[in-house]
Design an enzyme around this catalytic site. Structure first.
Site, PDB file in Angstrom:
ATOM      1  N   HIS A   1      -5.597 -10.966   8.732  1.00 32.31           N
ATOM      2  CA  HIS A   1      -3.990 -10.619   7.825  1.00 32.31           C
ATOM      3  C   HIS A   1      -3.392 -11.940   8.428  1.00 32.31           C
ATOM      4  CE1 HIS A   1      -0.582  -9.052   6.068  1.00 32.31           C
ATOM      5  NE2 HIS A   1      -1.044  -7.551   5.652  1.00 32.31           N
TER       6      HIS A   1
ATOM      7  N   ARG B   1       5.440 -10.540   1.240  1.00 33.32           N
ATOM      8  CA  ARG B   1       5.370 -11.762   0.682  1.00 33.32           C
ATOM      9  C   ARG B   1       5.570 -10.933  -0.791  1.00 33.32           C
ATOM     10  NH1 ARG B   1       0.092 -12.594   1.637  1.00 33.32           N
ATOM     11  NH2 ARG B   1       0.329 -11.234   3.518  1.00 33.32           N
TER      12      ARG B   1
END
Lengths: 656, 244
Positions: free
Chosen positions: A257, A273
């Site tokens: 990740h 994000r």
């Protein structure tokens, strides 16, 4: 010998396991769930961002449907997934989320009218439709064409798990907590439950069942730094492997990740994000658009993690005592948004880093996060080689993720697989009598008793904690984001040595009841075997696909490698698993391999790809009036349990 | 964060009820502090390098799962997210969470307690149609604010800090405690749950329920998720007092 009988034994009390248990209980079968910890503490609770389902209620999800979700999932998998399974999954996900809504999950809802969001670093006003007011909303996530990730603030996994466990409690499903399955019971290629150790009293028991489902999550803790909970050690996978009959699929497919905090590796959700957060380097420069001008920070996870690593290798990382890192900037989202929709992130930053992410940058770097590999199953969730053994969720290689999982598709898989596999488990319970000899049960019980008593009498030997740390370091250093033949070969050699050493563990605390050192001594040899499956599979796979990225084989090679790795461990005295491969048949694919649209496309194509593309064109031409459902039937006819066959309604388009 | 290494002194409660003849005692361990060290890291260090028998519970180690509540220098809290640097003199005393069955050392059986709590308050949506819902159709709508409010109360992680900090629970062993009240408040707020006030009264309308609370509010002080216990207990009492 203590023996407990049931119809449906579920190992693992997270979302997938509980949902399978609910399905078998609903169909009237006696069901028991085993869990290392109280079910509500399972790692499912840590999923912050949300669950993908193509409801298309938010304006930014307008036009979304199963086809687009399917395309994103297959592309995200780098064509490594099983398209039948991906299809079952995308068609069922809207039902799963709506069922959970009826059961109590407080999904965040669409609010009509204008709202300000951050897209590509800029504030933008979007206007939600009046008629969507009060329906389940969604946020943006990486690698998706629409805003499809449904959420509750940033506690989606928590609310889903609480709702699921509450449902299980309502139905009176017993969850036997602090119990660890350490071996499967099987006879003539059929699984009949497990030998289970009580982690408090140390007692060994046989749980004998018609159907056994392993839903124990991933194997992230093979790595020294992982976002995973400390219980995600892959023991469910290992006991399947140790049967010598069940196979594990694509164990080398391990996801990193992009944004875990440094140094402890705790996750900050992709929602950061998705909601508009940016990645910055040591100069405060936003570098992702240079690498991926189209999707930028919201490229697929494997892509972002690699780009970050590349950028740090160019000397653009922020140096720290724990090595280089980059910055995640969510300050542009504003206090109100962060305190409401990214509150867990804020808490994590405050407690573990001593910073306020409303005003300060978050130090992040790519970290082990998800196991695409696991127990290989058919689309029904059953092992193709060991009858009566099922698996669901991260523990399984059901295979909707192939070589890279999209954010938001993991908790979605747990509940969808739980629904579908749960029905097949119930079917199995219905169709099969429990027919196992007590001598078989006793054989497995004795075998495990002996292993433990050997551990308790050995005076000198290896320290299990040290072996584990050595294994985790090998995986970190040599089986990480970027891989190469030399390192992988060395990793395999080093792990083989550890595998031998693990046969000679001795304990300092020699008691059979509640004993963390004994727990470790039971688990570590199993974990080393899994690590060997990962490293060996990665070494043999001489291509780059999804999260498996080889510096010495940069291209995705469909011609030679469009196949699934299968590992078995038949000979307990061996130091390596046996590896074979299962071809993915392009001629049956609804979506033949293509480019994912990141970087340079250097795919080595398979000759079938062009043939299948042409065949699909011809099928489309021959059926000019076919709607998307009819077309799917022609291109990818799938079997799905009757109750999940219906079409899904959306605002503005009904059931079309 | 200072770069100078210091030696932390941990005093840890040790007792293994599974071991014949074992007696409760405090044992001192010394650990070299590392930057960013949490109690999670320190306890694992002790287990790996000094005493492999030491029992404690961690799962997520990120303050999310609620497994690791213990009493740190007299205060119940989540150990995983407690930095050792918070303690100026480097002395840290760890006790298991009171109010729960002791498994051993710092490990307590919160799971058993919480399952019983969930069964007692019937911690699920009461609606006969919930299982008959047609999930092919649009979901039932919910006011976005109501959804947010429910989530606010559902953030409880069942860590047990509120139970251990509750004076009423000390005197009334069957007292439902704040965790139970919070769960009831969450369902009382949820329009999907069709229970009447009378039905909620049956669950909590006595001295082991919401009327037993002495309002000392240790729950409010020690909740690691900052849940509004005080407000919700007051809300439930008001709601219950009007039940005929």
């Amino acid at each position: 010998m203590k023996v407990i009988y049931t119809d449906s034994l579920v190992i693992g009390g997270g979302l997938a396991g509980l949902r399978v248990a609910i399905a078998s209980m609903q169909r009237g079968f006696d069901t028991i769930v085993l869990s290392l910890v109280p079910a509500k503490r399972s790692h499912s609770a840590a999923a912050q961002g949300g669950m993908q389902a193509s409801l298309g209620a938010t304006i930014k999800g307008d036009g979304d449907d199963e086809e687009i979700h399917f395309g994103d999932t297959v592309r995200g998998s780098d064509w490594g997934c099983d398209q039948d399974v991906a299809r079952m999954f995308v068609n069922t996900a809207p039902k799963a989320i709506r069922q959970l809504s009826a059961w109590g999950v407080p999904w965040s809802r669409v609010r009509r009218g204008d709202r300000e969001v951050v897209i590509n670093g800029k504030k933008v006003t979007i206007t939600e439709k009046n008629e969507a007011h009060g329906l389940i909303t969604a946020r943006d996530f990486g690698g998706t064409k629409k805003w499809r990730t449904c959420y509750t603030s940033d506690g989606a996994g928590h609310t889903m798990l609480y709702t699921m466990d509450n449902k299980a409690i309502q139905m009176g499903i017993p969850v036997h907590e602090r119990k660890e399955a350490i071996a499967l019971i099987h006879e003539d290629g059929v699984c009949y439950g497990a030998i289970v150790r009580d982690l408090i009293t140390g007692e060994l028991m046989a749980y004998v069942a018609k159907a056994t489902t392993i839903a124990t999550g991933g194997y992230g803790r093979l790595y020294a730094i992982s976002t995973n909970a400390v219980i995600s050690e892959g023991i469910g996978n290992a006991i399947a492997l140790e049967t010598g009959i069940a196979t594990l699929g694509n164990m080398e497919a391990v996801q990193f990740h992009p944004t875990a905090i440094v140094p402890v590796g705790i996750l900050t959700t992709e929602g950061c994000r998705g909601d508009g957060g940016l990645l910055l380097d040591k100069d405060g420069y936003r570098f992702m658009p240079d690498y991926e001008p189209d999707k930028k920070e919201l490229a697929s996870r494997d892509v972002v993690s690699r780009r970050m690593t590349e950028h740090m290798r160019k000397g653009k990382g922020v140096p720290s005592r724990y090595g280089d890192h980059l910055w995640l900037d969510i300050t542009l989202l504003g206090r109100k948004h962060i305190e409401k929709n990214l509150r867990e992130v804020k808490e994590i930053c405050e407690y573990f880093l001593g910073i306020d992410p409303v005003e300060e940058l978050i130090p992040v770097r790519p970290t082990q996060h998800y196991s695409m590999g696991g127990i290989r199953t058919k689309a029904s969730g059953e092992s193709p080689t060991l009858k009566g053994l099922f698996s669901a969720g991260e523990a399984a290689c059901w295979d909707m993720h192939g070589f890279n999982r999209l954010g938001g598709n993991s908790v979605a898989e747990t509940v969808v697989a739980g629904m579908i596999v749960g029905e097949y488990v119930a079917d199995y319970c219905e169709q099969n009598p429990l027919n196992v000899s007590t001598s078989t049960i006793q054989h497995f019980m004795k075998q495990e008793e002996k292993k433990i008593s050997d551990l308790l009498v050995r005076d000198f030997g290896e320290n299990p904690f040290e072996l584990k740390a050595a294994m985790q370091k090998i995986m970190m250093d040599k089986v990480g984001i970027f891989r190469n033949g030399e390192d992988l070969e060395q990793a395999v050699e080093d792990l083989k040595v550890l595998n031998q050493r693990a046969k000679k563990i001795a304990l300092r605390n020699r008691i059979s009841s509640s004993n963390p050192e004994l727990v470790e001594a039971i688990r570590v040899p199993k974990m080393i075997k899994l690590a060997l499956c990962v490293a060996y599979g990665a070494w043999l796979r001489t291509e780059s696909r999804g999260a498996h990225s080889r510096e010495d084989y940069l291209e995705r090679n469909d011609r030679d490698w469009l196949k699934r790795t299968l590992t078995t461990w038949k000979d307990d005295s061996a130091d390596l698993p046996e590896v074979s491969y299962e071809d993915l048949d392009i001629m049956k694919m609804e979506m033949p391999p293509g480019s994912r649209g990141y970087g340079v496309d250097n795919t080595v194509h398979h000759p079938d790809t062009a043939r299948r593309e042409q065949e699909i064109e011809e099928i489309k031409k021959a059926n000019p009036g076919a709607d998307r459902f009819e077309l799917q039937q022609l291109l990818n006819p799938i079997t799905i349990p009757e109750k999940f066959k219906g079409k899904n309604e959306r605002i503005g388009r009904g059931f079309k | 964060m200072s770069d100078q290494e210091r030696i932390l002194k941990f005093q840890i409660f040790r007792y293994n009820p599974q071991k014949k003849g074992d007696k409760p005692r405090m044992v001192t361990y010394e650990v070299t502090e590392a930057p960013g060290m949490t109690i999670f890291i320190a306890l694992n260090d002790i287990r790996e390098h000094q005493d492999p028998s030491l029992q404690f519970d961690f799962v997520c180690r990120a303050g999310i799962c609620g497994s690791c509540a213990m009493v740190v220098n007299g205060q119940p809290t989540l150990a995983c997210r407690t930095l050792t640097s918070n303690y100026e003199n480097g002395e840290i005393k760890l006790l298991p969470l009171p109010g729960f069955e002791l498994i051993g050392d710092l490990s307590v059986n919160t799971g058993k307690f919480m399952r019983a709590m969930s069964e007692r308050v019937e911690s699920w949506i009461h609606d006969q149609n919930a299982d008959k819902v047609n999930f092919e159709k649009l979901e039932e709508r919910m006011d976005p604010d109501v959804a947010d409010q429910i989530y606010e109360l559902e953030r409880c992680v069942e860590c047990g800090c509120c139970v251990s900090a509750c004076a009423t629970k000390r005197m009334r062993p069957d007292f439902l405690s704040a965790v139970g009240f919070m769960r009831l408040a969450r369902f009382a707020l949820d329009p999907r749950d069709k229970r009447t006030d009378q039905e909620f009264y049956e669950i909590m309308g006595d001295d082991d329920g919401v009327f037993g609370c002495m309002t000392l509010l240790g729950c409010e002080d020690y909740c690691p998720k900052d849940l509004p216990h005080q407000t919700q207990i007051a809300y439930l009492r008001r709601k219950m007092v009007f039940v005929k």
